[in-house]
Write a protein that holds these residues in place. Structure first.
Motif, PDB file in Angstrom:
ATOM      1  N   ARG A 125      -8.271  -7.981   4.154  1.00  0.00           N
ATOM      2  CA  ARG A 125      -9.031  -8.223   2.647  1.00  0.00           C
ATOM      3  C   ARG A 125      -8.300  -9.143   2.238  1.00  0.00           C
ATOM      4  O   ARG A 125      -7.027  -9.549   2.498  1.00  0.00           O
ATOM      5  CB  ARG A 125      -8.706  -6.815   2.024  1.00  0.00           C
ATOM      6  CG  ARG A 125      -9.362  -6.950   0.615  1.00  0.00           C
ATOM      7  CD  ARG A 125      -9.360  -5.537  -0.128  1.00  0.00           C
ATOM      8  NE  ARG A 125      -7.992  -4.881  -0.279  1.00  0.00           N
ATOM      9  CZ  ARG A 125      -7.990  -3.620  -0.282  1.00  0.00           C
ATOM     10  NH1 ARG A 125      -8.916  -2.744  -0.494  1.00  0.00           N
ATOM     11  NH2 ARG A 125      -6.789  -2.950  -0.285  1.00  0.00           N
ATOM     12  N   ARG A 182      -2.332 -10.976 -14.762  1.00  0.00           N
ATOM     13  CA  ARG A 182      -2.099 -11.233 -13.340  1.00  0.00           C
ATOM     14  C   ARG A 182      -3.342 -11.078 -12.430  1.00  0.00           C
ATOM     15  O   ARG A 182      -3.289 -11.317 -11.441  1.00  0.00           O
ATOM     16  CB  ARG A 182      -0.629 -10.718 -12.895  1.00  0.00           C
ATOM     17  CG  ARG A 182      -0.218 -11.041 -11.641  1.00  0.00           C
ATOM     18  CD  ARG A 182       0.842 -10.216 -11.082  1.00  0.00           C
ATOM     19  NE  ARG A 182       0.005  -9.083 -10.248  1.00  0.00           N
ATOM     20  CZ  ARG A 182      -0.577  -8.771  -9.252  1.00  0.00           C
ATOM     21  NH1 ARG A 182      -0.357  -9.728  -8.202  1.00  0.00           N
ATOM     22  NH2 ARG A 182      -1.077  -7.818  -8.751  1.00  0.00           N
ATOM     23  N   HIS A 205       0.848  -1.111   0.045  1.00  0.00           N
ATOM     24  CA  HIS A 205       0.032  -0.083   0.122  1.00  0.00           C
ATOM     25  C   HIS A 205       0.843   1.225  -0.091  1.00  0.00           C
ATOM     26  O   HIS A 205       0.368   2.332   0.427  1.00  0.00           O
ATOM     27  CB  HIS A 205      -1.147  -0.194   1.177  1.00  0.00           C
ATOM     28  CG  HIS A 205      -1.685  -1.593   1.171  1.00  0.00           C
ATOM     29  ND1 HIS A 205      -1.490  -2.275   2.224  1.00  0.00           N
ATOM     30  CD2 HIS A 205      -2.681  -1.525   0.331  1.00  0.00           C
ATOM     31  CE1 HIS A 205      -2.256  -3.289   1.975  1.00  0.00           C
ATOM     32  NE2 HIS A 205      -3.268  -3.054   0.917  1.00  0.00           N
TER      33      HIS A 205
HETATM   34  C1  EPS Z   1      -2.563  -8.746  -4.091  1.00  0.00           C
HETATM   35  C2  EPS Z   1      -2.720  -7.653  -3.432  1.00  0.00           C
HETATM   36  C3  EPS Z   1      -3.319  -7.600  -1.847  1.00  0.00           C
HETATM   37  C4  EPS Z   1      -3.898  -8.911  -1.682  1.00  0.00           C
HETATM   38  C5  EPS Z   1      -3.462 -10.229  -2.050  1.00  0.00           C
HETATM   39  C6  EPS Z   1      -2.661 -10.159  -3.230  1.00  0.00           C
HETATM   40  O1  EPS Z   1      -3.910  -6.383  -1.692  1.00  0.00           O
HETATM   41  P1  EPS Z   1      -4.580  -6.251  -0.470  1.00  0.00           P
HETATM   42  O2  EPS Z   1      -3.826  -6.483   0.696  1.00  0.00           O
HETATM   43  O3  EPS Z   1      -4.662  -4.649  -0.409  1.00  0.00           O
HETATM   44  O4  EPS Z   1      -5.822  -6.700  -0.480  1.00  0.00           O
HETATM   45  O5  EPS Z   1      -4.958  -8.789  -2.515  1.00  0.00           O
HETATM   46  O6  EPS Z   1      -2.353 -10.646  -1.354  1.00  0.00           O
HETATM   47  C7  EPS Z   1      -2.718 -11.571  -0.255  1.00  0.00           C
HETATM   48  C8  EPS Z   1      -3.860 -11.781   0.141  1.00  0.00           C
HETATM   49  C9  EPS Z   1      -1.711 -11.604   0.397  1.00  0.00           C
HETATM   50  O7  EPS Z   1      -2.053 -12.342   1.672  1.00  0.00           O
HETATM   51  O8  EPS Z   1      -0.488 -11.450   0.454  1.00  0.00           O
HETATM   52  C10 EPS Z   1      -2.161  -8.796  -5.599  1.00  0.00           C
HETATM   53  O9  EPS Z   1      -1.971  -7.679  -6.123  1.00  0.00           O
HETATM   54  O10 EPS Z   1      -1.662  -9.891  -6.011  1.00  0.00           O
END
Ligand code: EPS
Length: 399
Positions: free
Chosen positions: A344, A41, A12
């Motif tokens: 999330r 992806r 983030h």
């Molecule tokens: C991911 C981005 C992350 C997660 C996911 C994969 O974004 P955020 O934490 O804001 O939701 O959606 O990663 C995980 C669930 C994890 O545990 O690492 C992406 O861009 O692939």
């Protein structure tokens, strides 16, 4: 010096940065091809809310001029659109507030490791860097690697072979010794569905229903993907030293992908269950007296060296560690048992993992190619490959 890449960036934070060192000059590179992979992806049935916010696009910062690599370090950037929502939490300067500290590590994630290793009081620093968001940076680096492979006639493909324990039936999978044309047609078929799999409509429906049920149950799913590199010349890698074996290098690169827990080359697991006559690939001659390998259980690698058959790498991804209905954990501030943190998550990211495996395999193949044919300019590499292929007479061919 071997071509390599490094990434920087938090999930983030403002974005992801990639630096690629020792990449040859003269390789045609387009942002379009890389952006296509970045989009691939982000897609896939079972993805979560984050992917709706992001629209990953690569920005070239260095090392590319008028659509070609210059031989200088390549720097890339991918913006995190979600960063705008993290004011006061992901600031590079200012004073940290304790109220929002993340203190309940998720089983299966890097949070507790960050607590042990880096003495973190707010586990967010582990979450941010260990998040699979970083795989967007790997896909961008893989896009640069694929550009070089493509200029040398090599393509890297992938598909999902299992999701949540549901396997695509053998009869719906491609034969591993298909021709280049057949492989490309196969890949187009896979790209047309949101599971990135070769399964029939009925198999796909079964998988989607299972993903929906798992979402309702507040859990996540893993699976298995297969990556196939076609037209890889025989003779990449070496058997003379443990750290020069190409199967070992591929395994390390693919195992390093977030949530990957097992890697196999070709039909590696089968080798533990059948006798030798059913495992090894016979060496035969075709009608033009060229050496052919009618089967490819070795996954294109013997003795840690490519043998001219497609290079096949399988990866098993565990279920994502961030659960809507969290498992038990320990609050590291109060030292009491509590449920793990949830922010999330995706239900599954197996279709996305296939694209990340392609990227890592592409990078390792580029390293092996440059090791064999020099690393300064594309023209020298292509000339070296031509001379080498002329020496291999009759050339190994799988077609
Ligand atoms: C991911 C981005 C992350 C997660 C996911 C994969 O974004 P955020 O934490 O804001 O939701 O959606 O990663 C995980 C669930 C994890 O545990 O690492 C992406 O861009 O692939």
């Amino acid at each position: 010096m071997m071509m390599r890449f490094l990434t920087a960036g938090e999930s983030h934070g403002p974005g992801l940065t990639v630096m690629i060192d020792n990449f040859p000059a003269g390789v045609p590179i387009s942002s379009e091809a890389i952006n296509t992979d970045l989009r691939r992806r982000q897609e896939g049935y079972g993805r979560g809310g984050r992917q709706k916010m992001e629209k990953d696009q690569v920005k070239f910062l260095a090392g590319i001029r008028f659509g070609k690599s210059t031989g200088a370090p390549i720097a890339l950037f991918i913006e995190n659109k979600d960063h705008a929502n993290w004011n006061g939490i992901m600031d590079a300067e200012g004073v940290e507030t304790d109220e929002k500290a993340f203190v309940r590590p998720r089983p299966g994630h890097a949070d507790l490791a960050g607590f042990y290793k880096y003495n973190l009081t707010d586990l967010r620093d582990a979450l941010e860097r260990a998040s699979a968001r970083e795989t967007a940076a790997r896909v961008a680096a893989g896009g640069i690697a694929k550009a070089l492979l493509r200029a040398c006639g090599i393509e890297v493909l992938s598909h999902v072979t299992k999701l949540g324990g549901i396997a695509i039936p053998q009869s719906e999978l491609p034969a591993s010794h298909s021709s280049t044309k057949e492989w490309l047609a196969f890949q187009a078929k896979v790209e047309a569905n949101d599971l990135r799999c070769a399964g029939s409509e009925a198999t796909q429906m079964e998988i989607r229903t299972y993903i929906d049920e798992t979402r309702k149950n507040g859990s996540t799913l893993g699976g298995e993907v297969e990556c196939i590199a076609i037209n890889v010349p025989a003779g990449l890698g070496s058997y003379v030293q443990w750290d020069r074996k190409l199967d070992g290098k591929l395994a390390q690169a693919v195992m390093s992908i977030q949530a990957v827990k097992a890697v196999a080359i070709g039909s590696g697991e089968l080798g533990g269950t059948v006798d030798g006559s059913l495992f090894h690939d016979e060496i035969r001659l075709n009608t033009q007296a060229a050496v052919v390998r009618p089967t490819n259980r070795a996954g294109g690698l013997e003795g840690g060296v490519t043998n001219g058959s497609p290079v096949v790498v399988k990866a098993i991804m565990k279920p994502i560690a961030t659960l809507i209905k969290p498992l038990m954990s320990v609050n590291l501030q109060t030292v009491e048992e509590e449920q793990a943190h949830f922010e999330r998550s995706d239900v599954t990211a197996v279709p996305a993992c296939a694209v990340v495996v392609e990227a890592m395999v592409a990078v390792v193949l580029v390293q092996a190619l440059l090791d064999k044919f020099g690393e300064d300019t594309l023209g020298d590499i292509q000339a070296g490959m031509q001379a080498y292929q002329a020496r291999l007479a009759p050339p190994p061919s799988t077609n």
